[in-house]
Structures are given as structure tokens and as C-alpha cells.
Design a protein around this motif. Structure first.
Motif, PDB file in Angstrom:
ATOM      1  N   THR A   9       0.981  -0.801   0.547  1.00 41.48           N
ATOM      2  CA  THR A   9       0.069  -0.309  -0.427  1.00 41.48           C
ATOM      3  C   THR A   9       0.796   1.116   0.072  1.00 41.48           C
ATOM      4  OG1 THR A   9      -0.175  -0.058   2.699  1.00 41.48           O
ATOM      5  CG2 THR A   9      -2.256  -1.428   1.383  1.00 41.48           C
ATOM      6  N   ILE A  10       0.480   2.236  -0.185  1.00 41.62           N
ATOM      7  CA  ILE A  10       0.946   3.978  -0.537  1.00 41.62           C
ATOM      8  C   ILE A  10       1.446   4.289   0.899  1.00 41.62           C
ATOM      9  CG2 ILE A  10       0.839   6.376  -1.283  1.00 41.62           C
ATOM     10  CD1 ILE A  10       0.928   4.364  -3.611  1.00 41.62           C
ATOM     11  N   GLU A  11       0.420   3.358   1.886  1.00 46.35           N
ATOM     12  CA  GLU A  11       1.074   3.572   3.116  1.00 46.35           C
ATOM     13  C   GLU A  11       2.379   2.889   3.757  1.00 46.35           C
ATOM     14  OE1 GLU A  11       0.127   6.248   5.779  1.00 46.35           O
ATOM     15  OE2 GLU A  11       0.519   4.691   6.973  1.00 46.35           O
ATOM     16  N   ASN A  12       2.018   1.677   3.598  1.00 45.92           N
ATOM     17  CA  ASN A  12       3.223   1.314   3.782  1.00 45.92           C
ATOM     18  C   ASN A  12       4.542   1.297   2.813  1.00 45.92           C
ATOM     19  OD1 ASN A  12       1.463  -0.609   5.065  1.00 45.92           O
ATOM     20  ND2 ASN A  12       2.387  -2.396   4.323  1.00 45.92           N
ATOM     21  N   LEU A  13       4.440   1.870   1.624  1.00 49.66           N
ATOM     22  CA  LEU A  13       5.866   2.673   1.285  1.00 49.66           C
ATOM     23  C   LEU A  13       6.511   4.125   1.917  1.00 49.66           C
ATOM     24  CD1 LEU A  13       4.709   2.015  -2.369  1.00 49.66           C
ATOM     25  CD2 LEU A  13       6.231   0.685  -0.592  1.00 49.66           C
ATOM     26  N   ARG A  14       5.153   4.729   2.329  1.00 51.62           N
ATOM     27  CA  ARG A  14       6.000   5.990   2.981  1.00 51.62           C
ATOM     28  C   ARG A  14       6.088   5.506   4.688  1.00 51.62           C
ATOM     29  NH1 ARG A  14       2.980  10.889   1.098  1.00 51.62           N
ATOM     30  NH2 ARG A  14       1.148  10.589   0.478  1.00 51.62           N
ATOM     31  N   ARG A  16       7.795   2.880   4.686  1.00 57.24           N
ATOM     32  CA  ARG A  16       9.367   2.034   5.016  1.00 57.24           C
ATOM     33  C   ARG A  16      10.236   3.134   4.369  1.00 57.24           C
ATOM     34  NH1 ARG A  16      11.362  -2.333   0.865  1.00 57.24           N
ATOM     35  NH2 ARG A  16      13.120  -1.607   0.230  1.00 57.24           N
ATOM     36  N   ALA A  17       9.887   4.488   4.169  1.00 56.10           N
ATOM     37  CA  ALA A  17      10.526   5.178   3.710  1.00 56.10           C
ATOM     38  C   ALA A  17      11.274   6.194   5.611  1.00 56.10           C
ATOM     39  CB  ALA A  17      10.198   6.541   2.954  1.00 56.10           C
ATOM     40  N   GLN A  18      10.165   5.832   5.756  1.00 50.31           N
ATOM     41  CA  GLN A  18      10.382   6.555   7.398  1.00 50.31           C
ATOM     42  C   GLN A  18      11.119   5.142   7.793  1.00 50.31           C
ATOM     43  OE1 GLN A  18       7.079   6.904   9.252  1.00 50.31           O
ATOM     44  NE2 GLN A  18       6.349   8.262   7.647  1.00 50.31           N
ATOM     45  N   VAL A  19      11.366   4.623   8.002  1.00 50.60           N
ATOM     46  CA  VAL A  19      11.908   3.309   8.556  1.00 50.60           C
ATOM     47  C   VAL A  19      13.707   3.559   7.862  1.00 50.60           C
ATOM     48  CG1 VAL A  19      12.595   0.795   9.111  1.00 50.60           C
ATOM     49  CG2 VAL A  19      10.192   1.856   9.386  1.00 50.60           C
ATOM     50  N   PHE A  20      13.597   3.898   6.472  1.00 54.52           N
ATOM     51  CA  PHE A  20      15.122   3.513   6.352  1.00 54.52           C
ATOM     52  C   PHE A  20      15.988   4.695   7.119  1.00 54.52           C
ATOM     53  CE2 PHE A  20      15.758   1.258   1.944  1.00 54.52           C
ATOM     54  CZ  PHE A  20      14.777   0.766   2.897  1.00 54.52           C
TER      55      PHE A  20
END
Lengths: 316, 189
Positions: A9-14, A16-20
Motif C-alpha cells: 500500500t502507499i501507506e506502507n511505502l511511506r 518504509r521510507a520513514q524506517v530507512f
């Protein structure tokens, strides 16, 4: 079929970016430097249980990196100091609910540290990102003894085989204790590990890979290797690193002999790593590799790797 | 037939295991950090219907099973065998009561079923999901009782016994889901 769409989901991709960003901040605060090493290489891994993806470049065979390990160690031997890589690694044939042939690996090295010091840092990272309490820490032997009543370092192949067969039906034969230990670990013990962070250390010497082998408190030679699990899923694998060039060369040769004996591809191995250990100024150090999608799966409560990857291989 | 490696296993693929044809239900790749990779595979034995769970080393292979599903018309039962026909080629196949098994109670002549062939011979028969059958026996209907609901047993022309609403009578035709034996409604003529 809407194969053009991402599986996450777009939410999960956001997130993901936060975790990076969180991972990079963790290392920035600790003065560990981000470095880059090649994804496409003229040499392959020697690990018989990992299959490199072969490409063609300039008419010659080239290999997608199965891990950044060799490159990072060459930088360490050149005086890089504490460093990490956050990027892609590739493994042929690894696909499933927790595997994608192309995945993100976080690998870092700490100069002058041993495996136990690095385990503490791995725990700090995992407990921080996942907001979990302090980890459980136990040896490979203690885990096997408490759960299965067997000492993994002294048990015979026959004992381990019978133990495995008492748990499930197995369609192969093996005279290698390591195969049965791997089977018991992955099928029986990992699912029993708690929901928090568990660190397991002192693996059998036969599973040393690129870790130092040293006698433990009982005088039994063990690999100074550890694994970190969260909720029974393996997230990271670390070593007190082998720095002896002759021993490194011997392990490459042993891997190649195993590959030839088992009909596996024997690609050229990374002699430059042996040179780096022999000729460079390789410091004593500890290193660890962490599967970032596995971490994201835990963070986001995802059951499948495709929920945390934009475009998994089926759609790549 | 060729063979399939564990890396190629997909659900629905037909392979031989312990001398029996099996259908792959699920295939999970398990890889410990630095060791041997395994595949935990669930397979349905197509002869017994049982589901087996087996662990393989990754990369090992199993022989492909000569198993295929064919749509066939059910013709008749001669007392010993059930006879089916392939609609395109008119080729006929006979299946024993053991092979037809529970499907027998849903088989109506001229209905199209799925016949699973193993080495060219019927291995299993799957009836259509929905069949239309006549009620041959049931207690008398209770007129005007539709609002109250409730069910009663009814025997159908194929011998199957299902639960139907109280207002249905002998001679009426009903639509039934063969997967769970549920009454779906009166068949429209």
C-alpha cells in the motif's frame, strides 16, 4: 489482473521510507559512515547454499552481489573504519512469503568490537525501531538443550536425524549434521522463539561461514556467529569476523570443493578479499547483515514480503 | 513425463510421491541464515484425498504425474461402472464406484462433470458445483408455512438426502450446491 500496481500500500511505502530514514539516523548518531559497494561484480559468492544471479557484461559473466560483504571488508582493510551499506542484494531462486530474489540488506561493521558488543548494538537498533523490550540472549547450545534436550555440538548425525524425523516427514537423506541442525532450527526452534527480540550466539563450527572459530567456556570450538530473531523470524546474521587470509582462502577452497562435489556452479571467488586480508591493514572487527524487508514486515505487521515491497519480482 | 524442482512447485501442480499422484497445495521456502534451504510442501494425495506435509531440500525434484482434468458428460451407471464421455471426441471412460465415491449421489445423466484422469484412467470425479434434481421422497408439504421457516429431509432422484424448506413437495425440482449439500432454491422450469 492489475499487475502494473504495487503490491504494497502507499501507506506502507511511506512508512518504509520513514524506517530507512530512522536507520540512517541511527548510524549517523553513532558515527558509522554509509558507503556503497558494487551490485554487479566479476566475482561471485562461494557460499554453497546461496546461488548468484549471473548476468553478462562486456561479453563476460558477471554476478549480482548476494551481499555487500566482500566489498565492505576490502574497504575496512583499506582503513575505512566503521561503515554500513543499505542497499540491494540478489539471490537466485529465493522466493516465497518471506523471500524475494531482490531485497534490501543493511550490513555494518564495527572496528575493534567482538560479536557480543555488536549483538548489543543490533538489539538497540531492533528494540528502537520495533519498540520492543530488552532482548533474550542465549547460546545455540542452550536453545537446543532447553527445547530439545540435545547438545548440538556433540550429538551424532543419527541422533539429530531421529529427532528431526520425530517432528515431521522428511524427503531426503543427509550425513551432514549441519543439515539436520538447520532443519531443527528453522522448523522446530525458530517458531518457538518469543515475540520479542532473541539473540542466539555460538553456532556450531561447521556453520561458521566467515566467523572466527574459538573455543567456548566448555572448550568446544564454536563459530563466533550470531543470529537475531523477532517473533521467530530470522532478521540478522552477524560474525566476529575472520581476518586471517590463509583461513579465508581455505574456506573459499572448501566451499568450492563442496560445490563441485554437489554439482553446484563453481563461479570464480573473490581472491581480492584474500589479498585484502593478507596485504591490507584489516582490523579486528564484528559485522552483521540485516534483512530490511523482514524488519519492515515486523514493524508493519505484514505476513508477506510483498506487502512491504513496491514491486516484487512477479511484477518487476 | 518430466520432473519438477521444488523451486518450480506451484499449487495445483501434479507430481508423484510414494508411488501415488499428488496435487501440490502449498509450497513454503524456508532458508536458515547460512545453511541448507528447504521447501515445506503440502500435497493432496489424489487417490486417498489425504493431505501430506513433507520437507524437501530446495532444488530436489519430483516426477511429474500424468494427471489431467477433463470435462465429461455423465452417461449412465451399468450397476458396476459409471460411464462418462468426452464431448469433443466422444471417447468413453468407465469409472468404478470407488473412484466416483461421494460424487455418485450428485450424478445426473447428461450433466457435465470433471473427471480426473491418471495415466489415462479415471482417478476421481468432481460433480458440477450446482445441480438440479427432482425430489422423489419427502413428508407432505405444509402450505402457507413459508413465513415460519424450518426444514425437513428430502430424498432426491440421485439418492442424495438434503434439507429442504417445509413447503416443498415430491416431484418438484431443486437446485443444490454439491460442495456442501445445501439447498439453493426451487429450480425454474
Amino acid at each position: 489482473m492489475q499487475d502494473w500496481r504495487p503490491t504494497a500500500t502507499i501507506e506502507n511505502l511511506r512508512r518504509r521510507a520513514q524506517v530507512f530514514a530512522e536507520l540512517r539516523a541511527f548510524f549517523a548518531a553513532r558515527n558509522v559512515i554509509e558507503v556503497d559497494v558494487p551490485a554487479l561484480s566479476q566475482r561471485a559468492t562461494s557460499d554453497p547454499h546461496i546461488d548468484s544471479i549471473t548476468a553478462t557484461c562486456g561479453g563476460n559473466s558477471a554476478y549480482l552481489a548476494t551481499s555487500p560483504e566482500f566489498g565492505l571488508k576490502r574497504l575496512l582493510a583499506a582503513g575505512m573504519g566503521d561503515c554500513y551499506y543499505l542497499g540491494k542484494a540478489f539471490r537466485n531462486g529465493e522466493a516465497g512469503s518471506r523471500h524475494n530474489p531482490e531485497f534490501t540488506m543493511l550490513e555494518w561493521y564495527r572496528v575493534g568490537w567482538d560479536d557480543h558488543q555488536l549483538m548489543d548494538e543490533v538489539a538497540a537498533l531492533l528494540c528502537g525501531v520495533l519498540q520492543l523490550p530488552a532482548p533474550d540472549k542465549l547460546s545455540y547450545r542452550a536453545l537446543f538443550q532447553s527445547e530439545l534436550g540435545v547438545d548440538p555440538h556433540s550429538a551424532t548425525v543419527s541422533e539429530l536425524r531421529q529427532l528431526a524425523r520425530s517432528h515431521f516427514e522428511i524427503e531426503f537423506e543427509s550425513e551432514a549434521a549441519a543439515d539436520w541442525l538447520d532443519l531443527l532450527m528453522s522448523h522446530v526452534l525458530e517458531p518457538r522463539l518469543g515475540t520479542g527480540v532473541t539473540l542466539v550466539y555460538d553456532f556450531p563450527a561447521s556453520q561458521a561461514a566467515l566467523a572466527k572459530v574459538e573455543p567456548d567456556a566448555l572448550g568446544v570450538p564454536v563459530a563466533r556467529r550470531f543470529e537475531a530473531y523477532v517473533g521467530g523470524v530470522e532478521l540478522a546474521n552477524g560474525y566476529w569476523e575472520l581476518t586471517d587470509a590463509a583461513e579465508q582462502h581455505r574456506r573459499f577452497e572448501a566451499d568450492h570443493a563442496y560445490r563441485r562435489a554437489n554439482g553446484l556452479p563453481a563461479h570464480p571467488f573473490e581472491e581480492r578479499l584474500v589479498e585484502a586480508l593478507a596485504l591490507g591493514d584489516m582490523p579486528e572487527c564484528a559485522g552483521v547483515a540485516l534483512g530490511v524487508e523482514r524488519l519492515l514486515m515486523q514493524k508493519l505487521g505484514a505476513g508477506k514480503i510483498s506487502e512491504v515491497l513496491a514491486l516484487p519480482f512477479e511484477r518487476a | 513425463m518430466g520432473s519438477y524442482s521444488t523451486n518450480e512447485f506451484r499449487s495445483g501442480m501434479k507430481v508423484m510421491l510414494d508411488g501415488d499422484p499428488c496435487s501440490i497445495v502449498d509450497n513454503e521456502f524456508v532458508k536458515p541464515g547460512k545453511g541448507q534451504a528447504f521447501n515445506r510442501v503440502k500435497l493432496r494425495n489424489l487417490k486417498s484425498g489425504r493431505v501430506w506435509e513433507r520437507t524437501f531440500k530446495s532444488g530436489e525434484s519430483l516426477e511429474a504425474a500424468d494427471v489431467m482434468d477433463r470435462d465429461m458428460e455423465y452417461l449412465y451407471n451399468d450397476g458396476e461402472f459409471f460411464h462418462f464421455m468426452e464431448p469433443d471426441t466422444f471417447e468413453q471412460h468407465q469409472a468404478s464406484a470407488e473412484v466416483v465415491s461421494d460424487a455418485a449421489k450428485w450424478l445426473k445423466e447428461q450433466d457435465v462433470c470433471v473427471v480426473t484422469l491418471y495415466n489415462g484412467a479415471p482417478l476421481a470425479v468432481t460433480p458440477p458445483n450446482h445441480v438440479i434434481l427432482e425430489i422423489t421422497d419427502t413428508d407432505p408439504g405444509l402450505k402457507g408455512d413459508t413465513a415460519q421457516g424450518g426444514t425437513k429431509p428430502a430424498t432426491l432422484s440421485t439418492g442424495a438426502v438434503i434439507k429442504v424448506p417445509l413447503f416443498l413437495e415430491i416431484g418438484e425440482t431443486v437446485k443444490v450446491d454439491t460442495r456442501n449439500g445445501e439447498y439453493l432454491g426451487r429450480a425454474k422450469d
